[in-house]
Write an enzyme that holds these catalytic residues in place. Structure first.
Site, PDB file in Angstrom:
ATOM      1  N   GLU A   1     -36.218 -22.033  39.411  1.00 53.74           N
ATOM      2  CA  GLU A   1     -37.137 -21.117  38.755  1.00 53.74           C
ATOM      3  C   GLU A   1     -36.721 -20.893  37.305  1.00 53.74           C
ATOM      4  OE1 GLU A   1     -38.836 -18.567  42.462  1.00 53.74           O
ATOM      5  OE2 GLU A   1     -36.933 -17.900  41.684  1.00 53.74           O
TER       6      GLU A   1
ATOM      7  N   CYS B   1     -35.627 -17.829  30.256  1.00 54.76           N
ATOM      8  CA  CYS B   1     -34.435 -17.657  31.092  1.00 54.76           C
ATOM      9  C   CYS B   1     -34.308 -18.903  31.965  1.00 54.76           C
ATOM     10  CB  CYS B   1     -34.607 -16.399  31.948  1.00 54.76           C
ATOM     11  SG  CYS B   1     -33.247 -16.085  33.057  1.00 54.76           S
TER      12      CYS B   1
ATOM     13  N   CYS C   1     -26.225 -20.786  44.023  1.00 54.27           N
ATOM     14  CA  CYS C   1     -25.007 -20.402  43.306  1.00 54.27           C
ATOM     15  C   CYS C   1     -23.868 -20.246  44.312  1.00 54.27           C
ATOM     16  CB  CYS C   1     -25.220 -19.091  42.552  1.00 54.27           C
ATOM     17  SG  CYS C   1     -23.798 -18.626  41.545  1.00 54.27           S
TER      18      CYS C   1
ATOM     19  N   CYS D   1     -21.950 -13.248  44.558  1.00 55.01           N
ATOM     20  CA  CYS D   1     -22.017 -11.813  44.229  1.00 55.01           C
ATOM     21  C   CYS D   1     -22.910 -11.120  45.258  1.00 55.01           C
ATOM     22  CB  CYS D   1     -22.563 -11.623  42.818  1.00 55.01           C
ATOM     23  SG  CYS D   1     -21.577 -12.488  41.591  1.00 55.01           S
TER      24      CYS D   1
ATOM     25  N   CYS E   1     -26.821 -10.142  44.577  1.00 54.90           N
ATOM     26  CA  CYS E   1     -27.686 -11.137  43.940  1.00 54.90           C
ATOM     27  C   CYS E   1     -28.327 -12.039  44.982  1.00 54.90           C
ATOM     28  CB  CYS E   1     -26.836 -11.969  42.974  1.00 54.90           C
ATOM     29  SG  CYS E   1     -27.713 -13.356  42.251  1.00 54.90           S
TER      30      CYS E   1
ATOM     31  N   CYS F   1     -33.647 -10.045  37.092  1.00 52.96           N
ATOM     32  CA  CYS F   1     -32.261 -10.452  37.332  1.00 52.96           C
ATOM     33  C   CYS F   1     -31.897 -10.312  38.795  1.00 52.96           C
ATOM     34  CB  CYS F   1     -31.301  -9.564  36.546  1.00 52.96           C
ATOM     35  SG  CYS F   1     -31.203 -10.005  34.846  1.00 52.96           S
TER      36      CYS F   1
HETATM   37  N1  SAH Z   1     -24.426 -16.384  36.989  1.00 51.14           N
HETATM   38  C1  SAH Z   1     -24.490 -15.774  35.735  1.00 51.14           C
HETATM   39  C2  SAH Z   1     -25.888 -15.756  35.162  1.00 51.14           C
HETATM   40  C3  SAH Z   1     -27.011 -15.493  36.118  1.00 51.14           C
HETATM   41  S1  SAH Z   1     -27.081 -13.853  36.764  1.00 51.14           S
HETATM   42  C4  SAH Z   1     -23.919 -14.369  35.784  1.00 51.14           C
HETATM   43  O1  SAH Z   1     -23.679 -13.862  36.871  1.00 51.14           O
HETATM   44  O2  SAH Z   1     -23.676 -13.820  34.722  1.00 51.14           O
HETATM   45  C5  SAH Z   1     -27.656 -12.937  35.336  1.00 51.14           C
HETATM   46  C6  SAH Z   1     -27.349 -11.467  35.388  1.00 51.14           C
HETATM   47  O3  SAH Z   1     -28.082 -10.839  36.434  1.00 51.14           O
HETATM   48  C7  SAH Z   1     -25.880 -11.129  35.626  1.00 51.14           C
HETATM   49  O4  SAH Z   1     -25.437 -10.186  34.687  1.00 51.14           O
HETATM   50  C8  SAH Z   1     -25.893 -10.497  37.000  1.00 51.14           C
HETATM   51  O5  SAH Z   1     -24.847  -9.561  37.153  1.00 51.14           O
HETATM   52  C9  SAH Z   1     -27.270  -9.860  37.035  1.00 51.14           C
HETATM   53  N2  SAH Z   1     -27.771  -9.584  38.375  1.00 51.14           N
HETATM   54  C10 SAH Z   1     -27.581 -10.304  39.493  1.00 51.14           C
HETATM   55  N3  SAH Z   1     -28.195  -9.738  40.536  1.00 51.14           N
HETATM   56  C11 SAH Z   1     -28.798  -8.610  40.078  1.00 51.14           C
HETATM   57  C12 SAH Z   1     -29.610  -7.597  40.672  1.00 51.14           C
HETATM   58  N4  SAH Z   1     -29.925  -7.627  41.955  1.00 51.14           N
HETATM   59  N5  SAH Z   1     -30.062  -6.580  39.878  1.00 51.14           N
HETATM   60  C13 SAH Z   1     -29.764  -6.542  38.562  1.00 51.14           C
HETATM   61  N6  SAH Z   1     -29.016  -7.484  37.940  1.00 51.14           N
HETATM   62  C14 SAH Z   1     -28.526  -8.501  38.690  1.00 51.14           C
HETATM   63 FE1  SF4 Z   2     -24.244 -16.438  40.871  1.00 49.07          FE
HETATM   64 FE2  SF4 Z   2     -25.889 -14.348  41.088  1.00 49.07          FE
HETATM   65 FE3  SF4 Z   2     -23.253 -13.952  40.828  1.00 49.07          FE
HETATM   66 FE4  SF4 Z   2     -24.661 -14.866  38.734  1.00 49.07          FE
HETATM   67  S1  SF4 Z   2     -24.888 -12.873  39.737  1.00 49.07           S
HETATM   68  S2  SF4 Z   2     -22.673 -15.644  39.489  1.00 49.07           S
HETATM   69  S3  SF4 Z   2     -26.195 -16.140  39.800  1.00 49.07           S
HETATM   70  S4  SF4 Z   2     -24.265 -14.986  42.535  1.00 49.07           S
END
Ligand code: SAH
Ligand code: SF4
Length: 384
Positions: free
Chosen positions: A92, A105, A112, A116, A119, A336
């Protein structure tokens, strides 16, 4: 013989390849001009190359493009594009208009591996990393004539699906193509790469000297909480990560963006705000606060608006630039943490093999687009 994707190659790679074929050096620039300035998607379009050369090159090279499967538009103007890759995987890309800016974006991986807890992309694990071409093509798909009319962009953020530094080569090479004069010629200052903090890779990324902006997802102020929500913290705890951030090469006036996803009662307390102020000492940074976008199957909640406001105020009062990043495109799951590859299609190949181009006009393609591009890829592998 497997065909090589021109969009995967640097100018020097193309020059070497052409030199092996006895061609003069200027041909490499000519090819790049066709691919990146004129968005040619076939060697046959490159009309100032002699026909016999085009024929010979076609036996070794091709130009990949993405197949648009679905496009959704949010009530706030954000648009999400589901693209199919040649192997049938899907990614996406999100387009976020805001005032006189419009940000693309991009995704760097299918899924991934970092895991986390807040996410959605994490939930399917990692399928594979994207090739440089697949990252660059997400950007190019908004420039290809006749494909996405009226969509121009000003900035690119590597904040889609995946961890950019877990796909180090793909990310670095894509950035070189995006920023090179022979490529898309985009200023590195308009590009931001976001990482969860793979420290060794971050150091190497600094040494690569790409001059792009860096965003780091900190998301907690104690190792206990960060490890709970981001398991990567076990390998690279907060102090190690922040030391790498302090050592990261920055231009004058350039600052690191520290991203902080706010989770109710987990990392949004005044004590957290106080610790965050301390942690930021000696770091040229600004903080982006991201109230959690709630996702199914995740036990965390979005904080109350007053809590977010108080958290931001505390940072501001202590001399730290802090912004609350408004979620964009939540109604179409484009915000995000909400990106997740669609299920891979299980339909049998039915499409006629053809060049994998983005359809025009943009329209919902259903799964057929995927099947077609996979068939095209199979054809390519069979060539030569
Ligand atoms: N993997 C990279 C970039 C993709 S995620 C990273 O983690 O930085 C991009 C951003 O979205 C990151 O700052 C992450 O902490 C945030 N993010 C992930 N899941 C989220 C959620 N459910 N709500 C708000 N921000 C989120
Ligand atoms: Fe991966 Fe989501 Fe963590 Fe970014 S926030 S490193 S996309 S698992």
């Amino acid at each position: 013989m497997l065909l090589t994707d021109l969009r995967d190659l640097q100018l020097q790679d193309i020059a070497t390849l052409l030199a092996e074929a006895g061609e003069p050096g200027f041909r490499a620039t000519q090819l790049c001009h066709w691919v990146y300035k004129r968005q040619a998607t076939s060697l046959q379009h490159m009309t100032d190359l002699p026909e016999p050369l085009r024929q010979r090159l076609q036996e070794r090279l091709y130009v990949s493009t993405l197949t648009l499967v679905r496009q959704q538009r949010s009530t706030d103007g954000t648009e999400k594009f589901l693209f199919c890759l040649e192997d049938g995987n899907q990614i996406e890309t999100v387009l976020i208009p805001a005032g006189d800016k419009c940000t693309i974006c991009v995704s760097t991986q299918v899924g991934c591996a970092i895991g986390c807890r807040f996410c959605l992309t994490a939930q399917g694990g990692l399928v594979r990393s994207l090739r440089p071409a697949e990252i660059v093509s997400q950007v190019l798909s908004f420039q290809e004539p006749g494909k996405t009319p009226g969509r121009t962009f000003t900035n690119i953020v590597f904040m889609g699906m995946g961890e950019p530094l877990d796909n180090f080569q793909g990310t670095v090479q894509a950035i070189r193509i995006l920023t090179a004069d022979w490529g898309l010629g985009i200023s590195p200052r308009r590009i931001t790469v976001s990482t969860s903090g793979l420290v060794r890779r971050l150091e190497a990324f600094g040494r690569a000297d790409l001059k792009v902006n860096l965003a780091v997802s900190l998301n907690a102020t104690t190792d206990a909480v960060r490890t709970q929500i981001m398991p990567i913290n076990k390998a690279y705890p907060i102090e190690t990560l922040l030391a790498a951030c302090r050592a990261f090469p920055l231009a004058i006036r350039q600052r690191i963006t520290v991203e902080y996803v706010l989770l109710r009662d987990v990392n949004d307390t005044l004590a957290d705000a106080k610790r965050l102020v301390k942690l930021m000492q000696g770091l040229r940074c600004k903080i982006n606060l991201l109230p959690l976008n709630e996702i199914p199957g995740v036990p965390y909640r979005r904080p109350r608006d007053e809590t977010v406001q108080q958290f931001q105020n505390y940072l501001l009062q202590h001399g730290i630039s802090a912004f609350v990043r408004q979620s964009r495109g939540r109604d179409i799951s484009a915000a995000c943490g909400q990106l997740r590859f669609a299920e891979r299609t299980t339909k049998r190949l039915t499409g006629q093999a053809s060049q994998a181009t983005m359809p025009s006009p943009l329209a919902a393609q259903g799964e057929q687009g995927c099947e077609t591009s996979r068939a095209a890829a199979t054809l390519r592998e069979g060539k030569g």
